[in-house]
Design an enzyme around this catalytic site. Structure first.
Site, mmCIF file in Angstrom:
data_model
loop_
_atom_site.group_PDB
_atom_site.id
_atom_site.type_symbol
_atom_site.label_atom_id
_atom_site.label_comp_id
_atom_site.label_asym_id
_atom_site.label_seq_id
_atom_site.Cartn_x
_atom_site.Cartn_y
_atom_site.Cartn_z
ATOM 1 N N TRP A 96 0.847 -1.191 0.000
ATOM 2 C CA TRP A 96 0.000 0.000 0.000
ATOM 3 C C TRP A 96 0.887 1.247 0.000
ATOM 4 O O TRP A 96 2.041 1.210 0.428
ATOM 5 C CB TRP A 96 -0.942 0.001 1.197
ATOM 6 C CG TRP A 96 -0.270 0.116 2.556
ATOM 7 C CD1 TRP A 96 0.106 -0.905 3.366
ATOM 8 C CD2 TRP A 96 0.075 1.326 3.250
ATOM 9 N NE1 TRP A 96 0.685 -0.430 4.523
ATOM 10 C CE2 TRP A 96 0.672 0.939 4.481
ATOM 11 C CE3 TRP A 96 -0.040 2.680 2.971
ATOM 12 C CZ2 TRP A 96 1.133 1.875 5.426
ATOM 13 C CZ3 TRP A 96 0.422 3.615 3.895
ATOM 14 C CH2 TRP A 96 0.990 3.211 5.107
ATOM 15 N N HIS A 191 4.322 5.518 7.019
ATOM 16 C CA HIS A 191 3.465 5.823 8.156
ATOM 17 C C HIS A 191 3.415 7.320 8.435
ATOM 18 O O HIS A 191 2.339 7.908 8.556
ATOM 19 C CB HIS A 191 3.943 5.071 9.404
ATOM 20 C CG HIS A 191 4.012 3.596 9.202
ATOM 21 N ND1 HIS A 191 4.620 2.754 10.117
ATOM 22 C CD2 HIS A 191 3.557 2.794 8.203
ATOM 23 C CE1 HIS A 191 4.533 1.500 9.683
ATOM 24 N NE2 HIS A 191 3.894 1.509 8.527
ATOM 25 N N GLU A 241 8.044 -2.072 18.553
ATOM 26 C CA GLU A 241 7.088 -2.378 17.499
ATOM 27 C C GLU A 241 5.764 -2.872 18.087
ATOM 28 O O GLU A 241 4.692 -2.532 17.581
ATOM 29 C CB GLU A 241 7.664 -3.420 16.532
ATOM 30 C CG GLU A 241 8.876 -2.965 15.749
ATOM 31 C CD GLU A 241 8.550 -1.894 14.716
ATOM 32 O OE1 GLU A 241 7.362 -1.591 14.487
ATOM 33 O OE2 GLU A 241 9.494 -1.359 14.113
ATOM 34 N N ASP A 273 1.374 -3.124 9.480
ATOM 35 C CA ASP A 273 2.813 -3.052 9.214
ATOM 36 C C ASP A 273 3.615 -3.275 10.493
ATOM 37 O O ASP A 273 4.597 -4.031 10.516
ATOM 38 C CB ASP A 273 3.180 -1.678 8.646
ATOM 39 C CG ASP A 273 2.973 -1.566 7.148
ATOM 40 O OD1 ASP A 273 2.502 -2.540 6.532
ATOM 41 O OD2 ASP A 273 3.289 -0.493 6.592
ATOM 42 N N GLU A 274 3.208 -2.595 11.560
ATOM 43 C CA GLU A 274 3.941 -2.708 12.821
ATOM 44 C C GLU A 274 3.916 -4.146 13.337
ATOM 45 O O GLU A 274 4.892 -4.623 13.926
ATOM 46 C CB GLU A 274 3.347 -1.757 13.865
ATOM 47 C CG GLU A 274 3.261 -0.292 13.455
ATOM 48 C CD GLU A 274 4.620 0.386 13.315
ATOM 49 O OE1 GLU A 274 5.649 -0.289 13.441
ATOM 50 O OE2 GLU A 274 4.640 1.605 13.082
ATOM 51 N N HIS A 277 6.527 -6.071 11.495
ATOM 52 C CA HIS A 277 7.859 -5.685 11.957
ATOM 53 C C HIS A 277 8.143 -6.255 13.349
ATOM 54 O O HIS A 277 9.256 -6.697 13.634
ATOM 55 C CB HIS A 277 7.981 -4.162 11.984
ATOM 56 C CG HIS A 277 7.821 -3.536 10.623
ATOM 57 N ND1 HIS A 277 7.570 -2.198 10.443
ATOM 58 C CD2 HIS A 277 7.876 -4.080 9.379
ATOM 59 C CE1 HIS A 277 7.472 -1.943 9.148
ATOM 60 N NE2 HIS A 277 7.663 -3.074 8.485
#
Length: 413
Positions: A96, A191, A241, A273-274, A277
């Site tokens: 994205w 972000h 994270e 996303d976090e 990660h």
């Protein structure tokens, strides 16, 4: 990356024994334990003697030397990183981008006229603003604080490239560790971009003051306990994270409750996303606990006991105040339920279970002491959480002003 804590713990004191050269055994201010609103240090135990002043950013840090065995161990994992961490990074073509969640400002080639494109953009912005209008100021403050922290990404990449054994020594290294660092940076970069553009289009915040805060934070930098240690860095990354994931999930839920579906979707995609990660750093920590359990448990205890600064700690909007901007931001986040002492306790328990710290065997004497220390942390954290709630219930709310929202006030405990 999340940067919050709890104001209510600021006056609670405990004593801890002096282990591994850290801690004096004197009473310590537990206000620094759950990154509460004297959250100058994020630590699960004794942070500093009560009488000790907070360290100035002008004081040159004396970094401890990194054991060479740590460096050799993480370098030996390059092949493992390629198989177990790099697949967590999404291909650019299927990733994205901020544009996907915001009104389109240009006409697609051959699809519409300039006037039609402008009309569609204007309608999109109006719809976004209508949703943002219902978001309370305390949620906006937390959103801005998180965005400012995300925008300081250059500091975090440079910190990662100080880490021995992990650093991208050439700037374009093909080693898996270097590929992870660059890929992580690319994904994190979206972000701040997305949150920044949302806030700009929302019309709810003073963007010049927000941008000034980003400028100050980049100039001020960030501090870490042992910035060159690979063990400390990956442990810190896992905790950070997960905290950020929790923060964005809570923000998404609140945004949805207040009718801003665009913001809910934005925070949701960032949280995803976090989470990936977090999985990367959690996996490599688990692997290191297999390869070098004694070194990792001692590093974990050092991180938990030490003065681990949050990445947005040194944020400033350039205005003088009796409390730091980060302190006020953290207090709002606690009261809004976006990141709380309870969340921190959950994070600590999660990683102790995930890494099976209580089951580690074959440790040295120092390793066993470190294991005992970290395994005793969760109940201590829960007790401090209870004391914090009691203190908050007895205290009166007070207004805190934020230049980010045109000097309006929000209430904090």
């Amino acid at each position: 990356m999340a940067t919050m804590g709890l104001a209510a713990l600021a006056s609670v004191k405990l004593s801890f024994p002096n282990k591994s050269g850290t801690g004096s055994g004197r009473p310590t201010r537990l206000g620094w334990i759950l990154c509460p609103t004297n959250p100058r240090r994020w630590t699960a135990a004794a942070a500093a003697p009560v009488e000790a002043p907070s360290r100035s950013i002008d004081v040159e840090m004396q970094c401890s030397p990194v054991p060479r065995e740590q460096v050799e161990v993480v370098r030996s994992l390059n092949g493992w990183v390629a198989k177990n961490m790099l697949p967590l990074l999404l291909p650019v073509e299927s990733s994205w981008q901020p544009h996907d969640f915001l009104p389109c400002s240009a006409a697609a080639a051959g699809a519409s006229t300039e006037d039609e494109a402008l009309s569609a953009f204007t309608e999109g912005v109006a719809k976004l603003r209508a949703g943002a209008a219902g978001v309370p100021d305390e949620v906006l403050v937390c959103l801005v604080g998180n965005m400012v922290t995300e925008e300081a990404l250059p500091s975090y990449q440079s910190m990662g490239n100080r880490t021995e054994g992990i650093a991208d020594d050439t700037g374009a290294s093909s080693l898996p560790w270097a590929q992870w660092m660059r890929g992580w940076t690319a994904e994190e970069n979206r972000h701040g971009d997305l949150l920044n553009r949302y806030l700009y289009l929302s019309g709810r915040v003073d963007m010049r003051q927000v941008e000034t805060t980003v400028d100050h934070l980049l100039r001020n930098g960030m501090e870490m306990l042992v910035p060159k240690s690979p063990y400390h860095s990956v442990i810190y990354g896992a905790f950070q994270e997960r905290a950020t994931f929790i923060s964005h999930v809570h923000t998404a839920k609140l945004a949805g409750q207040y009718g801003d579906q665009a913001l809910a979707k934005i925070c949701g995609v960032i949280a995803a996303d976090e989470k990936r990660h977090e999985a990367g750093y959690t996996r490599v920590c688990a692997k290191l606990f297999e390869v070098d359990p004694d070194g990792m448990v001692r590093a974990l205890a050092y991180v938990m006991r030490g003065k681990v600064t949050m990445p947005g700690l040194l944020m400033s909007d350039g205005r003088d105040c009796s409390e730091t901007l980060f302190d006020r931001f953290s207090a709002v986040a606690q009261r809004a339920g976006i990141y709380t002492a309870r969340d921190y306790g959950d994070v600590v328990e999660h990683f102790l279970r995930r890494w099976r710290v209580a089951d580690l065997a074959g440790l040295s004497g120092e390793g066993r002491r470190a294991q005992e220390y970290v395994c005793r942390l969760p109940p201590k954290i829960r007790r401090m959480e209870e004391l914090a709630h009691q203190r908050t219930a007895r205290s009166e709310l007070r207004p805190a002003s934020f230049s980010w929202i045109f000097d309006r006030h929000v209430m904090v405990g």
